[in-house]
Design a protein around this motif. Structure first.
Motif, PDB file in Angstrom:
ATOM      1  N   VAL A 206     -11.869  44.018  78.763  1.00 54.09           N
ATOM      2  CA  VAL A 206     -12.415  45.365  78.981  1.00 54.09           C
ATOM      3  C   VAL A 206     -13.489  45.339  80.064  1.00 54.09           C
ATOM      4  O   VAL A 206     -13.576  46.250  80.897  1.00 54.09           O
ATOM      5  CB  VAL A 206     -12.971  45.935  77.660  1.00 54.09           C
ATOM      6  CG1 VAL A 206     -13.691  47.259  77.900  1.00 54.09           C
ATOM      7  CG2 VAL A 206     -11.847  46.133  76.653  1.00 54.09           C
ATOM      8  N   GLY A 207     -14.313  44.284  80.052  1.00 56.42           N
ATOM      9  CA  GLY A 207     -15.346  44.173  81.080  1.00 56.42           C
ATOM     10  C   GLY A 207     -14.767  44.091  82.480  1.00 56.42           C
ATOM     11  O   GLY A 207     -15.253  44.760  83.407  1.00 56.42           O
ATOM     12  N   HIS A 208     -13.724  43.290  82.659  1.00 54.19           N
ATOM     13  CA  HIS A 208     -13.077  43.192  83.968  1.00 54.19           C
ATOM     14  C   HIS A 208     -12.404  44.506  84.347  1.00 54.19           C
ATOM     15  O   HIS A 208     -12.485  44.942  85.503  1.00 54.19           O
ATOM     16  CB  HIS A 208     -12.031  42.071  83.950  1.00 54.19           C
ATOM     17  CG  HIS A 208     -12.599  40.720  84.254  1.00 54.19           C
ATOM     18  ND1 HIS A 208     -13.039  40.359  85.501  1.00 54.19           N
ATOM     19  CD2 HIS A 208     -12.790  39.628  83.458  1.00 54.19           C
ATOM     20  CE1 HIS A 208     -13.475  39.114  85.483  1.00 54.19           C
ATOM     21  NE2 HIS A 208     -13.336  38.643  84.253  1.00 54.19           N
ATOM     22  N   TRP A 209     -11.725  45.131  83.397  1.00 51.36           N
ATOM     23  CA  TRP A 209     -10.990  46.359  83.706  1.00 51.36           C
ATOM     24  C   TRP A 209     -11.925  47.497  84.101  1.00 51.36           C
ATOM     25  O   TRP A 209     -11.587  48.310  84.975  1.00 51.36           O
ATOM     26  CB  TRP A 209     -10.151  46.757  82.498  1.00 51.36           C
ATOM     27  CG  TRP A 209      -9.227  47.913  82.765  1.00 51.36           C
ATOM     28  CD1 TRP A 209      -9.442  49.229  82.464  1.00 51.36           C
ATOM     29  CD2 TRP A 209      -7.947  47.860  83.405  1.00 51.36           C
ATOM     30  NE1 TRP A 209      -8.379  49.994  82.875  1.00 51.36           N
ATOM     31  CE2 TRP A 209      -7.444  49.170  83.460  1.00 51.36           C
ATOM     32  CE3 TRP A 209      -7.182  46.815  83.930  1.00 51.36           C
ATOM     33  CZ2 TRP A 209      -6.212  49.463  84.015  1.00 51.36           C
ATOM     34  CZ3 TRP A 209      -5.948  47.116  84.495  1.00 51.36           C
ATOM     35  CH2 TRP A 209      -5.483  48.444  84.523  1.00 51.36           C
ATOM     36  N   ASN A 210     -13.093  47.564  83.491  1.00 49.57           N
ATOM     37  CA  ASN A 210     -14.013  48.676  83.738  1.00 49.57           C
ATOM     38  C   ASN A 210     -15.040  48.400  84.825  1.00 49.57           C
ATOM     39  O   ASN A 210     -15.818  49.295  85.168  1.00 49.57           O
ATOM     40  CB  ASN A 210     -14.755  49.032  82.447  1.00 49.57           C
ATOM     41  CG  ASN A 210     -13.849  49.667  81.414  1.00 49.57           C
ATOM     42  OD1 ASN A 210     -12.831  50.269  81.746  1.00 49.57           O
ATOM     43  ND2 ASN A 210     -14.203  49.529  80.144  1.00 49.57           N
TER      44      ASN A 210
END
Length: 292
Positions: A206-210
């Protein structure tokens, strides 16, 4: 039994009610965005859409999937999220395992623990960080999305505590059978640690995607942006030139519908991944807790 106690019933139904309300508050914005993305230009621009589309059409999705900039941004985000999560989890478990051992087994343990704590607390700041990335030649490179995020000290601490909570009897039994440290790590600790790995993988994914700031800071052209950076420019900065859609088409479509379609598409990957990790997430959420 305790669950028949009146006070427990009050506690239980209060919790259920609060969780239902929180769930509704999370779902309603997604339904609204989805409805706007399927609505006609007049209804969307007039802010008449609530939870159901008005003048149903798929033009916003058709134009979005015909947008090369958007599709390329999705490709970059997918590659970044997958590669970054896998490599970050490898670094996390390989760092956490030796730190979970005693100082007798790993003598420099205390030094590395304090080292990681210090770099977690003290940050040099944005400008030195940018100069470092520039000096090692990562500006404009895809790997600038991956390498600076490999080491997450907080994840290492959580994984280390999970390893330390595993019964030592398993370790001793494997040692008596002649297993080396690497064999113990791969054959004993990793299979047991799947809940913790799934939980930390979800957080990392989620951190990478956002993450949109890296693309804005380190990339020289919009063609190198991930999806989050493209959406930030379109939705927050309101720069419609980055949508990749002709202005003649935008005259026939609603800007709000196009933005809503792109935002909803960006949510789908995480919504799809989470159910597969949910069964591990419930167990992994207690990583670092005291266990008997």
């Amino acid at each position: 039994m305790y669950y028949k106690n009146p006070s427990y019933k009050v506690f239980y139904y209060t919790n259920v009610t609060l969780l239902v309300l929180v769930s509704i508050l999370c779902i309603l914005p997604m339904l609204h965005i989805f409805a706007v993305s399927l609505s006609g230009k007049t209804a969307a621009e007039s802010n008449l859409v609530t939870l159901f589309p008005i003048d149903f059409n798929l033009d916003s999705y058709v134009k979005t999937f015909q947008n090369d900039n958007f599709l390329h941004a999705i490709q970059i985000s997918v590659l970044r999220s997958l590669i970054g999560t896998v490599l970050a989890m490898m670094v996390t478990v390989l760092a956490a395992f030796p730190l979970s051992r005693s100082t007798i087994e790993f003598k420099p343990r205390n030094f590395y623990v304090w080292f990681f704590l210090i770099i977690m607390i003290f940050d040099a700041g944005l400008i030195p960080h940018y100069l470092l990335i520039q000096k090692i030649g990562l500006v404009g490179s895809f790997w600038v999305y991956i390498l600076p995020h490999l080491l997450n000290v907080w994840n290492i601490i959580l994984m280390m505590n999970f390893f330390r909570a595993i019964p030592k009897e398993l370790d001793e039994a494997a040692t008596m059978d002649g297993a080396s440290s690497f064999r113990i790590f791969f054959s004993v600790y990793l299979p047991i640690s799947m809940p913790a790995l799934a939980t930390l993988s979800l957080f990392t994914l989620v951190g990478h995607w956002n993450n949109w700031f890296d693309g804005m800071l380190y990339m020289r052209s919009p063609e190198q942006w991930p999806l989050a950076t493209l959406l930030q420019t379109i939705v927050v900065a309101r720069d419609l030139s980055k949508t990749g859609i002709d202005f003649e088409d935008l005259e026939l479509l609603s800007n709000r519908s196009v933005k809503a379609a792109q935002i909803f598409i960006a949510m789908i990957p995480i919504l799809v991944v989470y159910p597969f990790l949910q069964r591990f997430f419930v167990k992994g959420i207690v990583i670092g807790a005291v266990k008997e």
